[in-house]
Design a protein around this motif. Structure first.
Motif, short mmCIF file in Angstrom:
data_model
loop_
_atom_site.label_atom_id
_atom_site.label_comp_id
_atom_site.label_asym_id
_atom_site.label_seq_id
_atom_site.Cartn_x
_atom_site.Cartn_y
_atom_site.Cartn_z
N ASN A 1 30.89 -66.86 -34.19
CA ASN A 1 31.90 -65.95 -33.66
C ASN A 1 32.48 -65.07 -34.77
O ASN A 1 32.49 -65.45 -35.94
CB ASN A 1 33.06 -66.73 -33.03
N TYR A 2 32.97 -63.88 -34.37
CA TYR A 2 33.71 -62.98 -35.25
C TYR A 2 32.88 -62.53 -36.46
O TYR A 2 33.40 -62.41 -37.58
CB TYR A 2 35.01 -63.63 -35.73
N ASN A 3 31.61 -62.27 -36.24
CA ASN A 3 30.78 -61.73 -37.31
C ASN A 3 30.54 -60.24 -37.08
O ASN A 3 30.58 -59.76 -35.95
CB ASN A 3 29.45 -62.48 -37.36
N GLY A 4 30.28 -59.51 -38.17
CA GLY A 4 29.95 -58.09 -38.05
C GLY A 4 31.07 -57.24 -37.51
O GLY A 4 30.82 -56.26 -36.81
N LEU A 5 32.30 -57.55 -37.85
CA LEU A 5 33.42 -56.80 -37.29
C LEU A 5 33.70 -55.51 -38.04
O LEU A 5 34.40 -54.65 -37.53
CB LEU A 5 34.67 -57.68 -37.27
N GLY A 6 33.18 -55.37 -39.25
CA GLY A 6 33.38 -54.15 -40.00
C GLY A 6 32.19 -53.22 -39.90
O GLY A 6 31.10 -53.60 -39.49
N GLY A 7 32.37 -51.97 -40.25
CA GLY A 7 31.26 -51.02 -40.27
C GLY A 7 30.65 -50.81 -38.90
O GLY A 7 31.35 -50.59 -37.91
N GLU A 8 29.32 -50.86 -38.84
CA GLU A 8 28.61 -50.58 -37.59
C GLU A 8 28.76 -51.70 -36.56
O GLU A 8 28.54 -51.49 -35.38
CB GLU A 8 27.13 -50.35 -37.88
N GLY A 9 29.09 -52.88 -37.01
CA GLY A 9 29.16 -54.01 -36.09
C GLY A 9 27.80 -54.67 -35.94
O GLY A 9 26.80 -54.02 -35.68
#
Length: 497
Positions: A143-151
């Motif tokens: 959960n809650y991965n890739g929340l910055g940048g492009e996602g």
């Protein structure tokens, strides 16, 4: 001397058993200290490394070992990998991975088991399989991965085949819960939960022969499942695909020959199932419950076969812009349509043999090209329907006030209600609308002023619309107006009275 290739079966089995016993006996259990990588480096293939409660840096595994955590946390910075695996037959279980560019990252690895881990806060993916086959990814939380940048992703597969992705939670990630891109085949994605991502499960470019079964894909901001660019021969079976922001299942750009069967597809905002762009045809859509979307099924490709589904509580149950078949040959039949009220007095392939058979006698028309020849009978499921109505009085002198009342039953809440009159004698006559105000639970009332109406008979037509856009329009009765003594309609109209 005989070569080993000519040993008897008994001697060969004995030798193999002896080898396994020696191998098992040589495996060691190593208790890691503060430096987990040092313990991994010390281990030999087959060993088990135990990590006690504590915080450790990122590690790399290049040999076949078991790595077991007990309250152990891996913390890596944004340019490091939390746990990198570059070997076969590796087990990782019981860790929390916090941060890192990737969380648990397999490259060219086979027969690994990644289970009972929590991976969160990674820059890109929580768990990634790159060119890695025949692995088991089970009971993890990503959960809650890739929340910055492009996602990015909770769980990501690229060029990977025959993996089991089961009983994981992949929610609240920046873009995708579980993603396959590109060329991933024969993977089993079963009994996972993917909620509140942009996409629950996403397949991109030549992903084929995958099984997607019994997953919960809910409240994703775009799609529950999306397949794009030649994703074919996949099976989408028995999933709960509900409350997604745009579409439940979306097949696009050459994603054909897929089987969509036995899914609960409900409360997706715009589409239950959407198939469009390019030759994305020849899909089979069967035995699904599709409900509570703006459009139930939308297709603008050819060759899709759609039958034995329950389609109800959709503003537009079906829209077909291609050439598709909406029924199976008799006696399998077509679909149940919640908005279709038919009769069943005849049966047979031509619906011309006396006696009911469970199919409506007349087709359910979708458009001038598309129709369901054998609509399945059942109680209508209407999200908005008129329960009762009255006109009082039904016969009145011109100038009298006439009260119109209606009771509506609405699943989604009534957005607007109005009524109008239509002259049965003078089609060109302008007739007034009647404002309907809420008068209680489901009840609406309005007053018709008849002073400027001509004598004759009028239909009263009620129109209502719910908050989702579903509309109903019904004639609720007739009103007869009679002239007042000494009064002329034409003269009053000319004076503007």
């Amino acid at each position: 001397m005989k070569s080993s290739a000519h040993l008897s079966p008994f001697l060969g089995a004995t030798a193999i058993l002896a080898f396994l016993l020696v191998t098992a006996a040589s495996a060691a259990t190593i208790q890691a200290g503060s430096d987990l990588q040092a313990a991994i480096n010390q281990a030999v293939p087959g060993d088990t490394v135990l990590a006690a409660p504590g915080v450790y840096g990122g590690v790399e595994i290049t040999k076949s070992i078991n790595l077991i955590g007990d309250g152990a946390r891996i913390r890596a910075d944004d340019r490091q990998i939390g746990m990198k695996v570059g070997a076969d037959d590796v087990t990782i279980s019981g860790f929390t991975v916090e941060g890192g560019f990737y969380g648990i990252h397999l490259v060219g690895s086979r027969n690994c088991t990644i289970s009972n881990n929590t991976i969160t806060g990674c820059v890109q993916w929580g768990i990634g399989l790159i060119s890695s086959d025949d692995n088991r990814i089970e009971n993890n939380v990503a959960n809650y991965n890739g929340l910055g940048g492009e996602g990015w992703y909770g769980i990501y597969l690229s060029g990977s085949h025959r993996n089991l992705i089961q009983d994981n939670v992949a929610s609240f990630n920046g873009e995708y819960g579980i993603a396959l891109f590109p060329s991933c085949s024969e993977n089993v994605i079963r009994e996972n939960v993917a909620e509140r991502n942009d996409y629950g499960i996403y397949m991109f470019t030549n992903c084929a022969d995958n099984l997607i079964q019994k997953n919960r894909l809910a409240q994703n901001f775009n799609s529950g499942i999306k397949m794009i660019n030649g994703c074919s021969k996949n099976q989408i079976l028995e999933n709960d695909i509900v409350e997604n922001g745009v579409v439940g299942i979306f097949l696009q750009r050459g994603s054909g020959y897929n089987l969509i069967r036995g899914n609960e597809i409900a409360d997706n905002s715009k589409f239950g199932i959407q198939i469009q762009e390019g030759p994305s045809g020849n899909n089979t859509i069967v035995e699904n419950n599709i409900s509570a979307s703006q459009r139930g099924i939308f297709v603008n490709t050819d060759g899709n076969h759609i039958y034995k589904n329950r389609i109800f509580d959709c503003v537009i149950p079906a829209e077909d812009r291609g050439v598709n078949q909406w029924y199976a040959d008799y006696p399998e039949g077509g679909n149940f349509w919640g908005d279709y009220i038919g009769t069943d007095e005849f049966g047979g392939p031509g619906q011309n043999i006396s006696g009911s058979d469970g199919f409506a006698d007349l087709p359910r028309i979708i458009n001038e090209r598309a129709r369901d020849i054998y609509p399945v009978m059942g109680e209508a499921v209407l999200p908005l329907q008129l329960v009762d109505a009255s006109i009082n009085p039904a016969r009145a002198s011109i100038g009298a006030e006439v009260t119109v009342e209606a009771v509506l039953d609405s699943k989604n809440g009534v957005a607007q209600v109005s009524a109008r009159t239509r002259s049965l004698l003078r089609s060109s006559e302008r007739t007034p609308y009647i404002r309907m105000d809420r008068a209680g639970d489901g009840a609406y009332v309005g007053t018709l002023q008849t002073a400027l109406m001509g004598p004759g008979r009028y239909e009263i037509i009620l129109s209502a619309k719910d908050s989702k856009g579903y509309e109903v329009e019904e004639t609720i009765g007739e009103l007869e107006l009679i002239p007042r003594a000494g009064w002329s309609f034409d003269e009053a109209l000319s004076k503007g009275l």
